[in-house]
Motif scaffolding. Structure first.
Motif, short mmCIF file in Angstrom:
data_model
loop_
_atom_site.label_atom_id
_atom_site.label_comp_id
_atom_site.label_asym_id
_atom_site.label_seq_id
_atom_site.Cartn_x
_atom_site.Cartn_y
_atom_site.Cartn_z
N ASN A 146 98.93 40.97 25.90
CA ASN A 146 100.00 41.81 26.47
C ASN A 146 99.99 41.84 28.00
N SER A 147 99.26 40.94 28.63
CA SER A 147 99.19 40.94 30.10
C SER A 147 100.38 40.19 30.69
N TYR A 148 100.65 40.48 31.95
CA TYR A 148 101.73 39.82 32.69
C TYR A 148 101.29 39.67 34.14
N HIS A 149 101.43 38.45 34.67
CA HIS A 149 100.98 38.20 36.04
C HIS A 149 102.00 37.45 36.89
N GLY A 150 103.23 37.28 36.37
CA GLY A 150 104.25 36.62 37.17
C GLY A 150 104.93 35.50 36.42
N GLU A 151 105.92 34.90 37.08
CA GLU A 151 106.82 33.94 36.43
C GLU A 151 106.56 32.48 36.78
N THR A 152 105.77 32.18 37.81
CA THR A 152 105.46 30.78 38.10
C THR A 152 104.52 30.25 37.02
N LEU A 153 104.36 28.95 36.93
CA LEU A 153 103.72 28.37 35.75
C LEU A 153 102.26 28.78 35.57
N GLY A 154 101.50 28.83 36.64
CA GLY A 154 100.12 29.27 36.52
C GLY A 154 100.04 30.72 36.10
N ALA A 155 100.85 31.56 36.73
CA ALA A 155 100.86 32.98 36.41
C ALA A 155 101.33 33.23 34.97
N LEU A 156 102.34 32.49 34.53
CA LEU A 156 102.80 32.62 33.14
C LEU A 156 101.70 32.22 32.16
N ALA A 157 100.95 31.19 32.51
CA ALA A 157 99.91 30.69 31.61
C ALA A 157 98.84 31.73 31.33
N LEU A 222 93.94 49.13 34.87
CA LEU A 222 94.43 50.42 34.36
C LEU A 222 95.80 50.38 33.69
N VAL A 223 96.76 49.59 34.20
CA VAL A 223 98.11 49.62 33.63
C VAL A 223 98.65 48.19 33.48
N GLN A 224 99.06 47.83 32.27
CA GLN A 224 99.77 46.58 32.04
C GLN A 224 101.26 46.89 32.16
N CYS A 225 101.78 46.72 33.36
CA CYS A 225 103.11 47.26 33.67
C CYS A 225 104.23 46.57 32.91
N ALA A 226 104.43 45.27 33.11
CA ALA A 226 105.53 44.59 32.43
C ALA A 226 105.31 44.51 30.93
N GLY A 228 104.94 46.93 29.05
CA GLY A 228 105.35 48.21 28.48
C GLY A 228 104.56 49.39 29.00
N MET A 229 104.03 49.27 30.23
CA MET A 229 103.26 50.37 30.84
C MET A 229 102.12 50.82 29.91
N ARG A 230 101.48 49.86 29.25
CA ARG A 230 100.32 50.18 28.42
C ARG A 230 99.10 50.41 29.33
N MET A 231 98.26 51.37 28.99
CA MET A 231 97.21 51.84 29.89
C MET A 231 95.84 51.80 29.22
N HIS A 232 94.80 51.68 30.05
CA HIS A 232 93.44 51.68 29.51
C HIS A 232 92.51 52.48 30.40
N HIS A 233 91.31 52.72 29.89
CA HIS A 233 90.32 53.56 30.56
C HIS A 233 89.55 52.75 31.61
N PRO A 234 89.19 53.36 32.74
CA PRO A 234 88.46 52.64 33.80
C PRO A 234 87.11 52.07 33.35
N GLU A 235 86.52 52.64 32.30
CA GLU A 235 85.22 52.14 31.85
C GLU A 235 85.27 50.67 31.48
N TYR A 236 86.44 50.21 31.01
CA TYR A 236 86.58 48.80 30.66
C TYR A 236 86.35 47.92 31.89
N LEU A 237 86.91 48.31 33.01
CA LEU A 237 86.78 47.53 34.24
C LEU A 237 85.32 47.51 34.71
N VAL A 258 99.98 47.96 40.68
CA VAL A 258 99.25 49.23 40.62
C VAL A 258 98.57 49.63 41.92
N GLY A 259 98.59 48.75 42.92
CA GLY A 259 97.95 49.06 44.19
C GLY A 259 98.75 50.04 45.04
N PHE A 260 98.13 50.48 46.12
CA PHE A 260 98.77 51.36 47.10
C PHE A 260 99.21 52.69 46.51
#
Length: 448
Positions: A146-157, A222-226, A228-237, A258-260
């Motif tokens: 369920n992760s999303y990092h962008g639309e260019t080919l590497g990011a999509l992969a 903390l948040v998988q924004c695209a 569906g705004m799914r969220m997780h606990h900081p302990e995972y990180l 999620v920055g700033f």
């Protein structure tokens, strides 16, 4: 000029992003003439609260006077210069301030012009680091479901949202996908922290099997924004950082959305007390003014590329507008506003108002979850509350929320069945409560 005239001109020549253009046969677009603070205004004088910060980029309101003035001064002095072999004061000062502000150990800034481009930089830099260190067998990446990092080919992969990825799958490298610590997927009676601890075992198993061929793990802290705004606990990180160290794999923190200050701290990684090997920043970096992104990394990575020219170990990735002086100036003005106005402290108060405003929706018969990290809050509509069965995506329930919000003077653009708020930090308590009212009305219409 009026709304109808501009819409007709637009449909004759413009192809819009993330849009099925045929929708505009029955779903009118909204022309915008000007913005001020949280407000957007169309050509007919209708105003809309920008509750999604214009795709999560705007921090301090539209047409912010302080940022406007900083850009005016810079435009009169230097609009752009090549960054290969040249430099300028805005990029040096911005880099100094980002190094001081981000988690300890991040000491080098490499610039690009979008979040997706920053992810590409981080992926290539991680691979190239291992290659320069004689570990050329490391060619793969691990990502979360369920992760999303962008639309260019590497990011999509290295993403896992089928809506964006499935069409282009034949063009993409194959990532290793590990179950997300998404708290929405918790078992009855399970806490978000317990989900994180259960899911980190999946990551450990993947690293034990694949670390020898893996460059890096990439996550949205903390948040998988695209997704569906799914969220997780900081302990995972926290646990993930330990695993990456143990298995000699880089950790890439995609803090583009999620920055700033979005999650309550300046950077989401702070809530786990970790420092990644690469941190990708964009969106709020310039408070929504100009395209700019940056990848921060540490000296160990930098040193792997520092060599004689003839060794051909240099990192040759480049963009024409790398570290554009105007964009860097907007970023500097953004950091000034954080320092001047106790923004994070004020955001904690606003976040509490959002929490209180949305809390009653938890009892709605078709709301499966109300969740929040700082200034990001989401409400997930479900067909069956007991089982959390989703509505079929083809029914486009979120579209009903969007259309109702526009009628009431608000820009709320749901992600499928998930309606959310991610407003500019200049929003007022009264405006938050109004958005909560509009959101509740929209959900009632959507599930009727």
């Amino acid at each position: 000029m009026n709304n109808e005239t501009l819409k007709k001109r637009d449909l004759a020549v413009v192809w819009h992003p993330c849009t099925q253009m045929k929708d505009h046969e029955h779903l009118p677009m909204t022309p915008i003439r000007r913005g001020e603070g949280v407000w957007l205004e169309d050509f007919d004088g209708q105003r809309y609260i920008d509750a999604v910060s214009s795709w999560w980029v705007n921090l301090f309101g539209h047409a912010n006077p302080y940022i406007n003035e900083a850009l005016r001064r810079q435009a009169e002095q230097l609009e752009h210069v090549i960054l290969a072999g040249f430099t300028h004061e805005p990029v040096v000062e911005l880099s100094e301030r980002l190094v001081a502000l981000t988690p300890q150990g991040l000491s080098r800034c490499f610039y690009a012009d979008s979040g997706s481009a920053a992810v590409e930089v981080a992926l290539k830099m991680s691979f190239h680091y291992w290659l320069n260190r004689g570990r050329g067998e490391k060619t793969r990446f691990i990502c979360l479901s369920n992760s999303y990092h962008g639309e260019t080919l590497g990011a999509l992969a290295v993403g896992d949202v089928a809506l964006y990825k499935s069409t282009y799958r034949p063009l993409l490298m194959e990532a290793i996908t590990v179950p997300s610590p998404d708290c929405f997927e918790r078992e009855p009676g399970e806490t978000c922290e317990q989900v994180a601890l259960r899911r980190i075992a999946d990551m450990e198993a993947a690293l034990e099997r694949h670390a020898h061929e893996t460059c890096a793990v990439i996550v949205e802290p903390l948040v998988q924004c695209a997704g569906g705004m799914r969220m997780h606990h900081p302990e995972y990180l926290k646990r993930l950082r330990q695993l990456c160290d143990r298995y000699e794999v880089h950790l890439i923190a995609d803090e583009i959305a999620v920055g700033f200050g979005r999650t309550g701290t300046m950077f989401a990684c702070e809530q786990a007390g970790i420092s990644p090997d690469f941190m990708c920043l964009s969106k709020g970096l310039t408070a929504g003014y100009l395209p700019l992104s940056v990848v921060l990394t540490h000296e160990q990575v930098y040193d792997a590329f520092y060599d004689e020219y003839t060794r051909l170990n240099a990192f040759l990735h480049s963009h024409s507008y790398t570290a554009n002086p105007l964009a860097c100036t907007a970023a500097l003005a953004t950091l000034d506003l954080f320092e001047k106005d106790a923004v994070l402290e004020h955001n904690r108060h606003l976040a509490q108002v959002i929490r209180e405003t949305l809390a009653p929706l938890a009892d709605h018969p078709h709301v499966g979850d109300v969740r929040q990290h700082g200034m990001i809050a989401a409400v997930e509509m479900v067909k069956d509350k007991a089982t959390r069965e989703p509505y079929p995506w083809q029914e486009r329930r979120g579209l009903a929320v969007y259309r109702h919000a526009l009628e009431r003077g608000a820009l709320l653009r749901p992600l499928g069945n998930v309606a959310y708020m991610m407003p500019p930090y200049v929003i007022t308590e009264e405006q938050i409560r109004f958005l909560g009212e509009v959101l509740a009305e929209g959900i009632d219409k959507a599930v009727a």
